[in-house]
Design a protein around this motif. Sequence first.
Motif, PDB file in Angstrom:
ATOM      1  N   ARG A 152       0.812  -1.218   0.000  1.00 38.27           N
ATOM      2  CA  ARG A 152       0.000   0.000   0.000  1.00 38.27           C
ATOM      3  C   ARG A 152       0.846   1.269   0.000  1.00 38.27           C
ATOM      4  NH1 ARG A 152      -3.854  -0.906   4.997  1.00 38.27           N
ATOM      5  NH2 ARG A 152      -4.562   1.176   4.418  1.00 38.27           N
ATOM      6  N   ASN A 153       2.171   1.113   0.029  1.00 37.19           N
ATOM      7  CA  ASN A 153       3.067   2.270   0.144  1.00 37.19           C
ATOM      8  C   ASN A 153       4.312   2.079  -0.715  1.00 37.19           C
ATOM      9  OD1 ASN A 153       1.805   3.873   2.592  1.00 37.19           O
ATOM     10  ND2 ASN A 153       1.778   1.700   3.149  1.00 37.19           N
ATOM     11  N   GLY A 154       4.105   1.695  -1.956  1.00 46.75           N
ATOM     12  CA  GLY A 154       5.210   1.319  -2.826  1.00 46.75           C
ATOM     13  C   GLY A 154       6.129   2.457  -3.226  1.00 46.75           C
ATOM     14  N   ASN A 155       7.233   2.079  -3.871  1.00 50.96           N
ATOM     15  CA  ASN A 155       8.275   3.032  -4.246  1.00 50.96           C
ATOM     16  C   ASN A 155       7.751   4.150  -5.136  1.00 50.96           C
ATOM     17  OD1 ASN A 155      10.966   4.049  -4.612  1.00 50.96           O
ATOM     18  ND2 ASN A 155      11.016   3.033  -6.579  1.00 50.96           N
ATOM     19  N   LYS A 156       6.839   3.842  -6.036  1.00 52.39           N
ATOM     20  CA  LYS A 156       6.347   4.844  -6.979  1.00 52.39           C
ATOM     21  C   LYS A 156       4.984   5.412  -6.594  1.00 52.39           C
ATOM     22  CE  LYS A 156       8.859   2.967 -10.942  1.00 52.39           C
ATOM     23  NZ  LYS A 156       8.738   2.432 -12.321  1.00 52.39           N
ATOM     24  N   THR A 157       4.504   5.060  -5.402  1.00 56.67           N
ATOM     25  CA  THR A 157       3.177   5.500  -4.968  1.00 56.67           C
ATOM     26  C   THR A 157       3.286   6.816  -4.202  1.00 56.67           C
ATOM     27  OG1 THR A 157       2.505   3.188  -4.787  1.00 56.67           O
ATOM     28  CG2 THR A 157       1.102   4.819  -3.721  1.00 56.67           C
ATOM     29  N   CYS A 172       6.500   8.210  15.123  1.00 60.06           N
ATOM     30  CA  CYS A 172       7.226   7.268  15.987  1.00 60.06           C
ATOM     31  C   CYS A 172       8.662   7.105  15.509  1.00 60.06           C
ATOM     32  CB  CYS A 172       6.513   5.920  16.019  1.00 60.06           C
ATOM     33  SG  CYS A 172       4.943   5.920  16.912  1.00 60.06           S
ATOM     34  N   PHE A 173       8.852   7.005  14.199  1.00 57.41           N
ATOM     35  CA  PHE A 173      10.203   6.904  13.658  1.00 57.41           C
ATOM     36  C   PHE A 173      10.959   8.215  13.844  1.00 57.41           C
ATOM     37  CE2 PHE A 173       8.624   3.098  11.531  1.00 57.41           C
ATOM     38  CZ  PHE A 173       9.747   2.302  11.454  1.00 57.41           C
ATOM     39  N   ALA A 174      10.293   9.342  13.603  1.00 54.91           N
ATOM     40  CA  ALA A 174      10.954  10.644  13.706  1.00 54.91           C
ATOM     41  C   ALA A 174      11.470  10.904  15.116  1.00 54.91           C
ATOM     42  CB  ALA A 174       9.992  11.754  13.292  1.00 54.91           C
ATOM     43  N   ARG A 175      10.741  10.481  16.122  1.00 51.17           N
ATOM     44  CA  ARG A 175      11.172  10.721  17.503  1.00 51.17           C
ATOM     45  C   ARG A 175      12.484  10.009  17.831  1.00 51.17           C
ATOM     46  NH1 ARG A 175       7.428  13.440  20.423  1.00 51.17           N
ATOM     47  NH2 ARG A 175       5.310  13.502  19.554  1.00 51.17           N
ATOM     48  N   GLU A 176      12.853   9.049  17.002  1.00 50.44           N
ATOM     49  CA  GLU A 176      14.150   8.386  17.141  1.00 50.44           C
ATOM     50  C   GLU A 176      15.146   8.836  16.071  1.00 50.44           C
ATOM     51  OE1 GLU A 176      15.610   6.331  19.335  1.00 50.44           O
ATOM     52  OE2 GLU A 176      13.905   6.713  20.648  1.00 50.44           O
ATOM     53  N   GLY A 177      14.755   9.838  15.275  1.00 51.65           N
ATOM     54  CA  GLY A 177      15.662  10.374  14.272  1.00 51.65           C
ATOM     55  C   GLY A 177      15.620   9.677  12.930  1.00 51.65           C
ATOM     56  N   TRP A 178      14.666   8.757  12.737  1.00 49.04           N
ATOM     57  CA  TRP A 178      14.578   8.031  11.470  1.00 49.04           C
ATOM     58  C   TRP A 178      13.830   8.872  10.449  1.00 49.04           C
ATOM     59  CZ3 TRP A 178      15.634   2.503  10.605  1.00 49.04           C
ATOM     60  CH2 TRP A 178      16.369   1.931  11.669  1.00 49.04           C
ATOM     61  N   LEU A 179      14.310   8.839   9.217  1.00 51.31           N
ATOM     62  CA  LEU A 179      13.733   9.598   8.116  1.00 51.31           C
ATOM     63  C   LEU A 179      12.666   8.770   7.408  1.00 51.31           C
ATOM     64  CD1 LEU A 179      14.583  12.430   7.099  1.00 51.31           C
ATOM     65  CD2 LEU A 179      15.910  11.276   5.333  1.00 51.31           C
ATOM     66  N   SER A 180      11.534   9.390   7.156  1.00 50.56           N
ATOM     67  CA  SER A 180      10.437   8.745   6.435  1.00 50.56           C
ATOM     68  C   SER A 180      10.495   9.150   4.970  1.00 50.56           C
ATOM     69  CB  SER A 180       9.096   9.184   7.032  1.00 50.56           C
ATOM     70  OG  SER A 180       8.051   8.898   6.141  1.00 50.56           O
ATOM     71  N   ALA A 181      10.662   8.171   4.091  1.00 47.42           N
ATOM     72  CA  ALA A 181      10.732   8.479   2.661  1.00 47.42           C
ATOM     73  C   ALA A 181       9.450   9.129   2.169  1.00 47.42           C
ATOM     74  CB  ALA A 181      11.025   7.206   1.868  1.00 47.42           C
ATOM     75  N   GLY A 182       8.306   8.676   2.639  1.00 50.07           N
ATOM     76  CA  GLY A 182       7.043   9.240   2.185  1.00 50.07           C
ATOM     77  C   GLY A 182       6.959  10.732   2.419  1.00 50.07           C
ATOM     78  N   ALA A 183       7.341  11.168   3.608  1.00 54.74           N
ATOM     79  CA  ALA A 183       7.249  12.585   3.951  1.00 54.74           C
ATOM     80  C   ALA A 183       8.342  13.412   3.288  1.00 54.74           C
ATOM     81  CB  ALA A 183       7.324  12.748   5.472  1.00 54.74           C
ATOM     82  N   PHE A 184       9.534  12.849   3.143  1.00 57.28           N
ATOM     83  CA  PHE A 184      10.659  13.645   2.661  1.00 57.28           C
ATOM     84  C   PHE A 184      10.913  13.493   1.166  1.00 57.28           C
ATOM     85  CE2 PHE A 184      11.225  13.781   7.175  1.00 57.28           C
ATOM     86  CZ  PHE A 184      11.717  15.058   7.396  1.00 57.28           C
ATOM     87  N   TRP A 185      10.400  12.418   0.544  1.00 58.32           N
ATOM     88  CA  TRP A 185      10.573  12.237  -0.899  1.00 58.32           C
ATOM     89  C   TRP A 185       9.250  12.210  -1.634  1.00 58.32           C
ATOM     90  CZ3 TRP A 185      13.839   7.449   0.616  1.00 58.32           C
ATOM     91  CH2 TRP A 185      15.005   7.879   1.254  1.00 58.32           C
ATOM     92  N   ARG A 187       7.146   9.808  -1.821  1.00 56.49           N
ATOM     93  CA  ARG A 187       6.831   8.468  -2.336  1.00 56.49           C
ATOM     94  C   ARG A 187       7.582   7.456  -1.474  1.00 56.49           C
ATOM     95  NH1 ARG A 187      11.289   6.600  -4.652  1.00 56.49           N
ATOM     96  NH2 ARG A 187      12.892   8.084  -5.284  1.00 56.49           N
ATOM     97  N   ASP A 188       7.415   6.164  -1.790  1.00 59.62           N
ATOM     98  CA  ASP A 188       8.155   5.121  -1.069  1.00 59.62           C
ATOM     99  C   ASP A 188       7.878   5.177   0.431  1.00 59.62           C
ATOM    100  OD1 ASP A 188       9.806   2.910  -1.043  1.00 59.62           O
ATOM    101  OD2 ASP A 188      11.676   4.035  -1.067  1.00 59.62           O
ATOM    102  N   ALA A 189       6.619   5.365   0.780  1.00 57.74           N
ATOM    103  CA  ALA A 189       6.255   5.571   2.193  1.00 57.74           C
ATOM    104  C   ALA A 189       6.461   4.336   3.058  1.00 57.74           C
ATOM    105  CB  ALA A 189       4.810   6.058   2.297  1.00 57.74           C
ATOM    106  N   MET A 190       6.753   3.198   2.445  1.00 60.73           N
ATOM    107  CA  MET A 190       7.084   2.004   3.223  1.00 60.73           C
ATOM    108  C   MET A 190       8.436   2.123   3.897  1.00 60.73           C
ATOM    109  SD  MET A 190       8.174  -0.661   0.207  1.00 60.73           S
ATOM    110  CE  MET A 190       9.258  -0.158  -1.133  1.00 60.73           C
ATOM    111  N   HIS A 191       9.296   3.033   3.407  1.00 60.38           N
ATOM    112  CA  HIS A 191      10.718   3.052   3.723  1.00 60.38           C
ATOM    113  C   HIS A 191      11.054   4.054   4.833  1.00 60.38           C
ATOM    114  CE1 HIS A 191      15.054   2.745   2.657  1.00 60.38           C
ATOM    115  NE2 HIS A 191      15.080   4.045   2.923  1.00 60.38           N
ATOM    116  N   PHE A 192      11.814   3.570   5.831  1.00 65.07           N
ATOM    117  CA  PHE A 192      12.322   4.404   6.910  1.00 65.07           C
ATOM    118  C   PHE A 192      13.803   4.127   7.073  1.00 65.07           C
ATOM    119  CE2 PHE A 192       7.870   3.564   7.653  1.00 65.07           C
ATOM    120  CZ  PHE A 192       7.347   4.790   8.001  1.00 65.07           C
TER     121      PHE A 192
END
Length: 199
Positions: A152-157, A172-185, A187-192
């Motif tokens: 539901r959160n593919g690379n090109k979605t 939850c990821f951001a509070r530990e400093g992890w980057l969310s691809a969906g928010a920052f790129w 797309r690719d919202a599966m990726h942290f």
Amino acid sequence: MKRSEIVRLQERVGTLGDGFWGPMSIAACQQHLKSLMPSPHPFPIEGTPEFIEFFGPHGDKQYSPPRKKIILPFTIFYADTPVKTLWAHEQCADSLLRVFERLAEVYPDDAAREAAGILVYNGLYNPRLKRYSLSSWSMHAWMNAIDMNAGRNGNKTAWPVNASMPIEVMECFAREGWLSAGAFWGRDAMHFQATAPSA
């Protein structure tokens, strides 16, 4: 996401809830997630000398990065296989465990976790190049990136218009400093990944 869900997302990140996900919403979302990240940031920016100094060389057929096993607070699933432990780079494994502990608090039962898509696990370590690259290595090759709910959160979605990864998971990821691809790129919202934002 439905228009009403985008409006709720916009209101959560502090911008006008008009249902149109454009440059102002993107900037507000990125600023919102950056504001949750620890300071100083625990991880270096991808592609910098500091990154290599921190994580060391990427994995390949002959070498695997130093790793540490974490025991998850709830079971996730790779296809139909239950996953109760993960191996991550030793520099970010404890942080990833804290991410999952936060997810367990935000989503306290399996019904809520299933609705959020966080029970679907699509991999962590994969010593490969980035898609469509001949020389740039994927963060998965350092064992410092995880994919969740790829269907539901593919690379090109595009996120959030077509992808479904909840902002609460990204928080939850951001509070530990992890980057969310969906928010920052966008797309690719599966990726942290355990890297700092570049700007």
